[in-house]
Design a protein around this motif. Structure first.
Motif, PDB file in Angstrom:
ATOM      1  N   GLU A   1      -3.081   3.866   9.401  1.00 55.44           N
ATOM      2  CA  GLU A   1      -2.214   2.994   8.630  1.00 55.44           C
ATOM      3  C   GLU A   1      -3.032   2.078   7.729  1.00 55.44           C
ATOM      4  O   GLU A   1      -4.158   1.689   8.062  1.00 55.44           O
ATOM      5  CB  GLU A   1      -1.334   2.153   9.557  1.00 55.44           C
ATOM      6  CG  GLU A   1      -0.350   2.971  10.379  1.00 55.44           C
ATOM      7  CD  GLU A   1       0.589   2.093  11.188  1.00 55.44           C
ATOM      8  OE1 GLU A   1       0.358   0.863  11.216  1.00 55.44           O
ATOM      9  OE2 GLU A   1       1.542   2.628  11.772  1.00 55.44           O
ATOM     10  N   GLY A   2      -2.449   1.736   6.583  1.00 61.55           N
ATOM     11  CA  GLY A   2      -3.119   0.823   5.665  1.00 61.55           C
ATOM     12  C   GLY A   2      -3.172  -0.590   6.236  1.00 61.55           C
ATOM     13  O   GLY A   2      -2.285  -1.017   6.990  1.00 61.55           O
TER      14      GLY A   2
ATOM     15  N   ARG B   1       1.159   4.838   7.313  1.00 57.91           N
ATOM     16  CA  ARG B   1       1.986   3.888   6.563  1.00 57.91           C
ATOM     17  C   ARG B   1       1.105   2.967   5.726  1.00 57.91           C
ATOM     18  O   ARG B   1       0.009   2.591   6.126  1.00 57.91           O
ATOM     19  CB  ARG B   1       2.813   3.050   7.539  1.00 57.91           C
ATOM     20  CG  ARG B   1       3.727   2.032   6.881  1.00 57.91           C
ATOM     21  CD  ARG B   1       4.329   1.120   7.928  1.00 57.91           C
ATOM     22  NE  ARG B   1       3.295   0.330   8.598  1.00 57.91           N
ATOM     23  CZ  ARG B   1       2.828  -0.821   8.133  1.00 57.91           C
ATOM     24  NH1 ARG B   1       3.284  -1.327   6.990  1.00 57.91           N
ATOM     25  NH2 ARG B   1       1.904  -1.481   8.793  1.00 57.91           N
ATOM     26  N   GLY B   2       1.598   2.571   4.553  1.00 54.80           N
ATOM     27  CA  GLY B   2       0.872   1.638   3.711  1.00 54.80           C
ATOM     28  C   GLY B   2       0.973   0.212   4.240  1.00 54.80           C
ATOM     29  O   GLY B   2       1.923  -0.149   4.939  1.00 54.80           O
TER      30      GLY B   2
ATOM     31  N   GLY C   1       4.206   2.080  -2.270  1.00 56.64           N
ATOM     32  CA  GLY C   1       4.590   0.772  -1.758  1.00 56.64           C
ATOM     33  C   GLY C   1       5.441   0.001  -2.759  1.00 56.64           C
ATOM     34  O   GLY C   1       5.472   0.307  -3.954  1.00 56.64           O
TER      35      GLY C   1
ATOM     36  N   GLY D   1       0.810  -1.210   0.000  1.00 53.25           N
ATOM     37  CA  GLY D   1       0.000   0.000   0.000  1.00 53.25           C
ATOM     38  C   GLY D   1       0.845   1.261   0.000  1.00 53.25           C
ATOM     39  O   GLY D   1       1.962   1.295   0.514  1.00 53.25           O
ATOM     40  N   ASP D   2       0.320   2.306  -0.588  1.00 50.89           N
ATOM     41  CA  ASP D   2       1.018   3.599  -0.623  1.00 50.89           C
ATOM     42  C   ASP D   2       0.862   4.314   0.712  1.00 50.89           C
ATOM     43  O   ASP D   2      -0.174   4.199   1.382  1.00 50.89           O
ATOM     44  CB  ASP D   2       0.449   4.480  -1.738  1.00 50.89           C
ATOM     45  CG  ASP D   2       0.637   3.861  -3.117  1.00 50.89           C
ATOM     46  OD1 ASP D   2       1.577   3.055  -3.272  1.00 50.89           O
ATOM     47  OD2 ASP D   2      -0.158   4.180  -4.030  1.00 50.89           O
ATOM     48  N   GLY D   3       1.894   5.039   1.084  1.00 48.27           N
ATOM     49  CA  GLY D   3       1.818   5.843   2.288  1.00 48.27           C
ATOM     50  C   GLY D   3       0.962   7.086   2.074  1.00 48.27           C
ATOM     51  O   GLY D   3       0.923   7.647   0.976  1.00 48.27           O
TER      52      GLY D   3
ATOM     53  N   GLY E   1       4.818  -1.915   2.538  1.00 49.20           N
ATOM     54  CA  GLY E   1       4.078  -0.683   2.280  1.00 49.20           C
ATOM     55  C   GLY E   1       4.980   0.538   2.360  1.00 49.20           C
ATOM     56  O   GLY E   1       6.045   0.528   2.983  1.00 49.20           O
TER      57      GLY E   1
ATOM     58  N   SER F   1      -3.808   1.187   1.399  1.00 52.05           N
ATOM     59  CA  SER F   1      -2.971   2.388   1.462  1.00 52.05           C
ATOM     60  C   SER F   1      -3.248   3.160   2.746  1.00 52.05           C
ATOM     61  O   SER F   1      -4.336   3.074   3.337  1.00 52.05           O
ATOM     62  CB  SER F   1      -3.232   3.295   0.250  1.00 52.05           C
ATOM     63  OG  SER F   1      -2.903   2.639  -0.952  1.00 52.05           O
ATOM     64  N   GLY F   2      -2.260   3.936   3.181  1.00 56.71           N
ATOM     65  CA  GLY F   2      -2.423   4.755   4.363  1.00 56.71           C
ATOM     66  C   GLY F   2      -3.274   5.981   4.087  1.00 56.71           C
ATOM     67  O   GLY F   2      -3.355   6.461   2.952  1.00 56.71           O
TER      68      GLY F   2
ATOM     69  N   HIS G   1      -3.064  -6.379  -3.789  1.00 54.84           N
ATOM     70  CA  HIS G   1      -2.642  -5.043  -3.363  1.00 54.84           C
ATOM     71  C   HIS G   1      -3.084  -4.817  -1.931  1.00 54.84           C
ATOM     72  O   HIS G   1      -4.251  -5.041  -1.603  1.00 54.84           O
ATOM     73  CB  HIS G   1      -3.252  -3.975  -4.290  1.00 54.84           C
ATOM     74  CG  HIS G   1      -2.596  -2.632  -4.171  1.00 54.84           C
ATOM     75  ND1 HIS G   1      -2.715  -1.841  -3.046  1.00 54.84           N
ATOM     76  CD2 HIS G   1      -1.798  -1.939  -5.041  1.00 54.84           C
ATOM     77  CE1 HIS G   1      -2.036  -0.723  -3.231  1.00 54.84           C
ATOM     78  NE2 HIS G   1      -1.463  -0.759  -4.421  1.00 54.84           N
TER      79      HIS G   1
END
Length: 521
Positions: A84-85, A43-44, A148, A16-18, A121, A71-72, A68
């Motif tokens: 957070e994700g 955080r992801g 991520g 996951g993206d931050g 992530g 994401s965060g 996937h």
């Protein structure tokens, strides 16, 4: 291969993206500029593989190979950090091997609960509250979250069995598993009936062990012929092999000795992982099956001595008539018990985090020349990460990036490499690089322009203290007292004298005008 059994898949995992940081200023009644209060991004999530005893196949990943993590969330004002994700935990069978597309082993997942992080992530971006400092009291920007990790991995399942039954198709391996255990594999009178490994649990005395029925092998299986190549990996974890020979083969060009030599050649040609005992060097037994057929019993008596000279005990059994199975099961149990006695003591599975070493402090500047001209490429984990975190739509964020690169020493290296103002500079690899025209950081005049991220409205020097206000009031009173003393001295000197008490009747015109000016003050 059966539609319900998959033992090899390619997994496309993405962490996951931050979340992005928040740029916010605290505001309330009588305090419109209370300072930065933007929170950090979350955080992801990670993509994690975990051994699940309830999972026996990779069919779910075969149907949905793209996974996937969550994401965060973005940071918010009021010093509120983003959530957070959520991690994505994928259950895999016991004995799953994780490899790179090039074949390098990343993890060998053995034991319930064993975990491996496939894709981590991204880190969340810092808010402007975390970026504030004595020199930068009111940042008008925040950092972006990092994307991520993305990775393609190959998952292979290697069956965890003690004994593997190998042999030609229709040699009676599935029938033997059904006779020795409570397993009920599919049994038919045509070749390649077994399309998936079948497992059965066998008890012989005090020893309890598992037996795997591997789909039939044929000459050339190690090069991809038949179904054997896809399932030879299931033999790798077995401590011993049992050759099942067909004593009643219908083909006139086949005999038990020739079948044994052909299978032995395929086992020797199959390459196992480093540190694993080769298949041809493992303990083995030889079984001549279908002894209930009259011709099979006669054939077994003929070839038995020749087979025993190859160093493996020979058993004549009948899976249909259930003869000779007790002796065979105890012989297999003896091999398993010996292997377990020599094995090291089992210890609980420990999760060991071994992230790859990253040199974030190092960087390099390379000069590149081609038909388009000269450019300077900056390589390094820290500059690349800083670029990913920068919002290039915000001039202040871009200036902050320039300050960080200058403190890291990038500008000095660019000067050494021959870069001049306006030169093309590239940061990052070819696939995600950022290109810009380089302008050296202006040091001269910084005290006039002010530091990036500063706000004069928040400077303490613009907010007078109580002592300062008292001193200013004393100075004003002293000024007024000095003015009155000066005017009194002028009057005593005769500039303001008059016969009447008011001093206005005989006063000169100039003195009257001066007195009017004094009253106006």
């Amino acid at each position: 291969m059966s539609a319900t059994f998959v033992d090899r898949v390619v997994l496309h995992a993405a962490g996951g993206d931050g979340g992005n940081g928040c740029a916010s200023v605290h505001r309330e009644k009588f305090k419109p500029l209370g300072g930065p209060d933007g929170g950090n991004g979350g955080r992801g999530g990670d993509v994690v593989l975990e051994v699940d005893p309830q999972v026996t196949t990779l069919l779910d990943l075969h149907r949905r190979p793209h996974r996937h993590a969550g994401s965060g969330r973005f940071g918010m004002g009021g010093h509120r950090n983003g959530a957070e994700g959520e991690d994505l935990v994928i259950g895999v069978p016991d004995g799953t091997v994780v490899r790179t597309p090039d074949g390098d082993v990343l993890a060998d997942l053995v034991g319930p609960g064993t975990r491996f992080t496939v894709a981590a992530g991204g880190r969340g971006g810092l808010g402007n509250a975390a970026l504030a400092s004595p020199r930068r009291k009111a940042p008008g920007f925040a950092l972006l979250g990092e994307p991520g990790d993305s990775r393609d991995v190959v998952l292979e399942v290697k069956t965890l069995a003690d004994i593997a039954l190998v042999g030609f198709p229709s040699a009676g391996k599935s029938s033997l598993v059904a006779a020795l255990s409570a397993a009920r594999p599919k049994i038919a009178d045509y070749p390649f009936t077994t399309l998936v490994p079948n497992l059965g649990v066998v008890e012989a005395g005090d020893v309890r062990f598992t037996v795997a029925d591997v789909p039939g092998l044929i000459p050339g299986a190690s090069q991809g012929r038949g179904l054997g190549l896809d399932f030879l990996r299931h033999v790798e974890r077995c401590v011993a092999l049992v050759h099942v020979l067909d004593g009643a083969a219908l083909e006139t060009d086949r005999d038990p000795v020739g079948d044994l030599e052909a299978i032995e050649a395929e086992l020797a040609a199959y390459r196992v992982d480093d540190g694993t005992v080769p298949l041809q060097d493992r303990p083995r037994l030889v079984v001549i099956n279908k002894a209930d057929v009259p011709d099979a019993r006669d054939l077994a008596d003929i070839v038995r001595a020749d087979l025993e000279r190859r160093g493996a005990p020979v058993f004549v059994v009948s899976a249909v008539a259930r003869t000779g199975l007790r002796e065979l099961s105890f012989a297999m149990a003896e091999l398993v018990a010996a292997a377990r006695a020599q094995a090291p003591e089992a210890v609980p599975t420990r999760i060991v985090l071994s992230p790859p070493a990253v040199d974030e402090a190092g960087f390099s500047v390379e000069r590149e020349e081609d038909a388009d001209g000269v450019r300077f490429r900056v390589r390094g984990e820290k500059p690349r990460r800083w670029v990913r975190q920068t919002d290039f739509t915000n001039d202040e964020a871009v200036g902050y990036l320039a300050d960080r690169l200058a403190r890291l020493g990038v500008e000095d290296e660019l000067f050494k490499a021959g870069a001049t103002p306006g030169a093309e500079v590239v940061i990052g690899a070819e696939d995600d690089a950022v290109v810009f025209d380089w302008e050296p950081t202006m040091v001269a005049g910084a005290e006039v322009l002010g530091q990036r991220g500063s706000d004069v409205r928040l400077e303490e020097s613009n907010r007078p203290t109580r002592a300062t206000k008292r001193q200013e009031e004393r100075d004003r009173r002293a000024g007024r007292a000095a003015a009155r003393a000066e005017l009194e001295a002028e009057r005593l000197a005769g500039h303001w004298t008059a016969d009447d008490p008011s001093g206005a009747a005989d006063a000169p015109a100039g003195d009257a005008a001066a007195e009017r000016d004094r009253d106006d003050r």
